[in-house]
Design a protein around this motif. Sequence first.
Motif, short mmCIF file in Angstrom:
data_model
loop_
_atom_site.label_atom_id
_atom_site.label_comp_id
_atom_site.label_asym_id
_atom_site.label_seq_id
_atom_site.Cartn_x
_atom_site.Cartn_y
_atom_site.Cartn_z
N SER A 73 -12.14 -0.38 -2.13
CA SER A 73 -12.05 0.98 -1.85
C SER A 73 -12.56 1.82 -1.81
N TRP A 74 -11.60 1.81 -0.89
CA TRP A 74 -10.64 2.64 -0.24
C TRP A 74 -9.12 3.19 -1.03
N CYS A 75 -8.23 2.98 -1.70
CA CYS A 75 -7.75 2.87 -2.77
C CYS A 75 -7.95 3.84 -3.73
N GLU A 76 -7.34 5.24 -3.98
CA GLU A 76 -8.06 6.13 -4.61
C GLU A 76 -7.81 6.29 -5.48
N PRO A 77 -6.18 5.47 -6.34
CA PRO A 77 -5.81 5.00 -7.51
C PRO A 77 -6.81 4.12 -8.71
N CYS A 78 -7.27 2.67 -7.49
CA CYS A 78 -8.12 1.87 -8.01
C CYS A 78 -9.35 2.59 -8.17
N LYS A 79 -9.88 4.44 -7.24
CA LYS A 79 -10.79 4.03 -7.84
C LYS A 79 -10.88 4.59 -9.61
N GLU A 112 -20.20 -3.84 -2.32
CA GLU A 112 -21.31 -3.50 -2.32
C GLU A 112 -21.27 -2.15 -2.51
N ALA A 113 -21.39 -1.14 -1.69
CA ALA A 113 -21.71 0.07 -1.35
C ALA A 113 -20.76 0.96 -2.54
N PHE A 114 -19.86 0.17 -2.80
CA PHE A 114 -19.19 1.63 -3.55
C PHE A 114 -18.95 0.98 -4.98
N LEU A 115 -19.80 0.04 -5.39
CA LEU A 115 -19.68 -0.31 -6.59
C LEU A 115 -21.77 -0.51 -8.00
N ALA A 116 -22.36 0.67 -6.34
CA ALA A 116 -23.76 0.34 -6.46
C ALA A 116 -23.90 1.53 -6.92
N PRO A 117 -23.35 2.81 -7.20
CA PRO A 117 -23.95 4.34 -7.78
C PRO A 117 -23.02 4.06 -9.43
N GLN A 140 1.89 -6.06 -4.17
CA GLN A 140 2.71 -5.79 -2.74
C GLN A 140 1.36 -4.03 -3.11
N ARG A 141 1.15 -3.66 -3.70
CA ARG A 141 0.57 -2.52 -3.66
C ARG A 141 -1.03 -2.16 -4.44
N LEU A 142 -2.22 -1.82 -4.00
CA LEU A 142 -3.35 -1.58 -5.03
C LEU A 142 -3.15 -0.39 -5.47
N PRO A 143 -3.81 -0.12 -7.07
CA PRO A 143 -3.18 -1.47 -7.89
C PRO A 143 -3.20 -2.12 -7.97
N THR A 144 -3.17 -3.74 -8.37
CA THR A 144 -1.81 -4.49 -8.60
C THR A 144 -2.78 -4.58 -10.04
N THR A 145 -1.97 -4.88 -11.25
CA THR A 145 -3.17 -5.25 -12.84
C THR A 145 -2.19 -6.34 -13.14
N LEU A 146 -2.65 -7.72 -13.24
CA LEU A 146 -2.25 -8.89 -14.16
C LEU A 146 -2.55 -8.20 -15.73
N VAL A 147 -1.53 -8.37 -16.59
CA VAL A 147 -2.55 -8.75 -18.35
C VAL A 147 -1.73 -9.83 -18.99
N ILE A 148 -2.02 -11.21 -19.00
CA ILE A 148 -2.70 -12.84 -19.56
C ILE A 148 -2.88 -12.57 -20.88
N ASP A 149 -2.15 -13.64 -21.43
CA ASP A 149 -2.44 -13.21 -23.34
C ASP A 149 -2.77 -15.00 -23.18
N GLY A 160 -0.32 0.00 -9.74
CA GLY A 160 -0.12 1.30 -8.88
C GLY A 160 -0.84 1.69 -10.65
N TYR A 161 -1.55 3.23 -10.22
CA TYR A 161 -2.15 3.86 -11.35
C TYR A 161 -2.26 4.86 -11.80
N ASP A 162 -2.02 5.79 -12.88
CA ASP A 162 -1.95 6.96 -12.94
C ASP A 162 -2.71 7.40 -15.51
N ARG A 163 -3.03 8.25 -15.22
CA ARG A 163 -3.14 7.98 -16.15
C ARG A 163 -2.02 7.38 -17.80
N ALA A 164 -0.75 7.50 -17.94
CA ALA A 164 0.05 6.87 -18.63
C ALA A 164 -0.12 5.67 -18.36
N GLU A 165 -0.30 4.98 -17.24
CA GLU A 165 -0.18 3.50 -16.59
C GLU A 165 -1.93 2.66 -17.79
#
Length: 182
Positions: A73-79, A112-117, A140-149, A160-165
């Motif tokens: 919840s403290w990770c800006e790109p995660c949000k 829970e507080a982050f997801l409530a609204p 190793q850093r947040l967010p880390t996202t796995l895509v599984i077939d 990490g995350y940005d619009r291109a990712e």
Amino acid sequence: MRRPPLAAALLALVAACAAPRTPQRPTPRPPPGPSRLLGTEVSFSAPDLAGRDVQVGGAAARGRVQVVDFWASWCEPCKEQLPHLDRLAREHGEDGLRVTGVAFDEDRAAVEAFLAPAPVAFEILWDPGGAALGDRLDVQRLPTTLVIDRRGLVRHVHRGYDRAEGEKLEEEVRLLLAEPAP
């Protein structure tokens, strides 16, 4: 050399995008080359926010495309990424996509507080500080996202995350959903 206030603010924002698993650790850079998880099968269990143990991956998940996102919840790109993942889950759930979020916050109440609204349409699990899964799943850093077939193999890892990712992730999911089930 003294930085102007805007430059200092931008530098702080960029640093937040590479947030470590816990706020106390220095910001690591991903190692060069692909993640050690590529092509491997991932299977683990973790409690949901109600304390029930939930299985991710393994035999029970075969036939479904999975996106597993490690965040806090403290990770800006995660949000920024969570609404994108929520949309993917809503649009492609009936097509065979399962999205799971694993929160690395130390305090469940913060999650829970982050997801409530702004609740999400996918399951949220909790691994305090990433203690059980962080090293095991090469987070190793947040967010880390796995895509599984559909066979249960990790096909893509996003750090990490940005619009291109986000666009790249969405295309990977579409392509994997188009593949025939094993």
